[in-house]
Write a protein that holds these residues in place. Structure first.
Motif, mmCIF file in Angstrom:
data_model
loop_
_atom_site.group_PDB
_atom_site.id
_atom_site.type_symbol
_atom_site.label_atom_id
_atom_site.label_comp_id
_atom_site.label_asym_id
_atom_site.label_seq_id
_atom_site.Cartn_x
_atom_site.Cartn_y
_atom_site.Cartn_z
ATOM 1 N N ASN A 108 0.829 -1.213 0.000
ATOM 2 C CA ASN A 108 0.000 0.000 0.000
ATOM 3 C C ASN A 108 0.860 1.258 0.000
ATOM 4 O O ASN A 108 0.532 2.272 -0.654
ATOM 5 C CB ASN A 108 -0.927 0.002 1.211
ATOM 6 C CG ASN A 108 -2.043 -1.024 1.081
ATOM 7 O OD1 ASN A 108 -2.463 -1.323 -0.036
ATOM 8 N ND2 ASN A 108 -2.512 -1.550 2.215
ATOM 9 N N GLU A 109 1.973 1.221 0.726
ATOM 10 C CA GLU A 109 2.885 2.369 0.763
ATOM 11 C C GLU A 109 3.493 2.612 -0.605
ATOM 12 O O GLU A 109 3.649 3.759 -1.027
ATOM 13 C CB GLU A 109 3.983 2.090 1.808
ATOM 14 C CG GLU A 109 4.796 3.317 2.164
ATOM 15 C CD GLU A 109 5.793 3.032 3.283
ATOM 16 O OE1 GLU A 109 6.622 3.908 3.557
ATOM 17 O OE2 GLU A 109 5.726 1.929 3.887
ATOM 18 N N GLU A 162 0.867 4.120 -2.918
ATOM 19 C CA GLU A 162 0.625 5.537 -2.626
ATOM 20 C C GLU A 162 1.698 6.431 -3.253
ATOM 21 O O GLU A 162 1.463 7.619 -3.504
ATOM 22 C CB GLU A 162 0.584 5.759 -1.115
ATOM 23 C CG GLU A 162 -0.652 5.171 -0.455
ATOM 24 C CD GLU A 162 -0.573 5.250 1.068
ATOM 25 O OE1 GLU A 162 0.451 5.790 1.574
ATOM 26 O OE2 GLU A 162 -1.514 4.785 1.741
ATOM 27 N N ASN A 163 2.877 5.891 -3.482
ATOM 28 C CA ASN A 163 3.988 6.671 -4.049
ATOM 29 C C ASN A 163 4.402 6.129 -5.408
ATOM 30 O O ASN A 163 5.590 6.129 -5.751
ATOM 31 C CB ASN A 163 5.179 6.633 -3.091
ATOM 32 C CG ASN A 163 4.871 7.252 -1.742
ATOM 33 O OD1 ASN A 163 4.903 8.479 -1.581
ATOM 34 N ND2 ASN A 163 4.541 6.379 -0.765
#
Length: 397
Positions: free
Chosen positions: A46-47, A50-51
């Motif tokens: 997920n991190e 997000e980026n």
């Protein structure tokens, strides 16, 4: 139940419980580790999503979590976690028996295939499983060691049984310095003392028997010179009783120490042998009924002597004739019409005991019968039914 069987049962119970605990612990740890890994790498995925447009940020994330980029995904992986979303999917895969995971992130036309480092949680799980298996292995070693320790006890039991059955030469050859070795040494000393004592008693009884027979024979010759008939018959009976007592005492002593000479014969042979020892002139005194002429493995000399004594007693104490000898269902029945015994059978199985009303003999007959049957592991039963005494030899030991 033997000690070995008891220990074996306890071992298998312990092994089963330890295996169940090991499997249960492994399942709990597997679930715990799986949840931790799933949470960790789902969070990482997920991190990264997000980026996704920030390559520098993604590189830092990869470095932070020690993730290595791969160009192609390894084959034959087990899917550990999979989740689809609007523009792609996240997949966590694992190769069997390895601590590394493959994290695949697919978003639009871009894809990341990342290889994780070895998971410490998995290592801890493997160490815990290894400890459980080590416990099981140690339990098996302890069981085998206990069996090795108890093996001499089996030999001790076997040798003591042989010694008790009359083989006085049996000795234990155990050299250990523990309690079993001390027991072996104590038994050997006891066996040597008993063997010496029994041999001394046997020689003494043999010498006494020999010394008694000599004056008995001389006395019989001297009786013939007596002219008074009543005195002559009285002395004949006295010497006959002395000779009978001497023979029975020697026979009793032989039974205590002599090994049985086993052979196979049928019931008809046994009965004929027993009757030959009695020298019965009137055959009408006995009725023989052999319903089952089965074979048996026993000492013919001693078993026929036991049967002879029972037949002799039946004839001696019978109020009506004939007495009956019946063979049926692995049993020999000696039946005679007589008064019921005034005491329990155990009383008459002791030496020098008999019915007080008839003092004929020395009360050794049934004692010899009991010793013979006990040596063969046979049983003697007594019943009184329809004004008849039944002595029953049970041959199915």
């Amino acid at each position: 139940m033997s000690i070995l069987k008891k220990i074996s049962i306890l071992f298998f119970i312990s092994l089963t419980l330890m295996s169940i605990i090991g499997i249960w612990t492994d399942n709990i740890n597997s679930k715990r580790v799986d949840n931790l890994i799933k949470e960790k790498y789902v969070k990482v995925a997920n991190e990264i999503l997000e980026n996704f447009d920030n390559k520098i940020k993604i590189d830092k994330i990869l470095e932070k979590h020690h993730l290595k980029s791969l160009k192609t995904k390894p084959k034959n992986n087990e899917i550990f976690f999979y989740k689809e979303f609007t523009f792609g999917y996240i997949s966590i895969e694992k190769k069997s028996f390895e601590d590394e995971f493959i994290l695949e992130i697919n978003y639009l036309d871009e894809k990341y295939i990342l290889k994780t480092q070895d998971e410490e949680n998995l290592k801890d799980k493997m160490i815990l499983n290894g400890l459980v298996f080590l416990d099981i292995f140690v339990l098996i070693l302890i069981f085998l060691y206990l069996i090795k320790l108890l093996t001499p006890l089996k030999n001790i039991s076997l040798e003591i049984t042989k010694f008790a059955n009359g083989d006085l030469s049996r000795r234990l050859n155990i050299k250990s310095k523990d309690e079993i070795g001390q027991l072996s040494s104590a038994f050997n000393k006891m066996a040597s003392s008993l063997e010496e004592l029994i041999k001394t008693r046997q020689e003494l009884l043999k010498d006494i028997g020999h010394e008694l027979r000599t004056p008995i024979v001389k006395g019989k010759f001297a009786i013939e010179k007596i002219e008074n008939f009543s005195q002559k018959e009285l002395l004949k009976k006295i010497f006959k009783d002395l000779e009978s007592l001497t023979n029975e005492l020697i026979e009793l002593e032989k039974l205590n120490s002599k090994e049985l000479e086993l052979s196979t014969f049928d019931m008809e042979t046994l009965i004929i042998q027993a009757l030959n020892k009695l020298y019965i002139e009137d055959e009408n005194l006995i009725y023989i009924n052999i319903e089952d002429n089965f074979k048996i493995n026993a000492d013919l000399h001693y078993l026929s002597m036991a049967l002879k004594n029972l037949i002799d007693n039946a004839i001696k104490y019978a109020t009506n004739y004939p007495i009956e000898i019946k063979v049926k269902d692995k049993k020999i029945y000696i039946i005679n019409s007589a008064k019921e015994l005034s005491k329990d059978l155990e009383y008459y199985l002791k030496p020098f005991t008999q019915e007080l009303s008839q003092r004929d003999g020395f009360g050794l007959g049934l004692s010899i019968v009991q010793k013979v049957l006990k040596k063969h592991n046979f049983n003697l039963l007594y019943k009184y039914k329809n004004n008849k005494i039944h002595f029953i030899i049970c041959l199915n030991s």
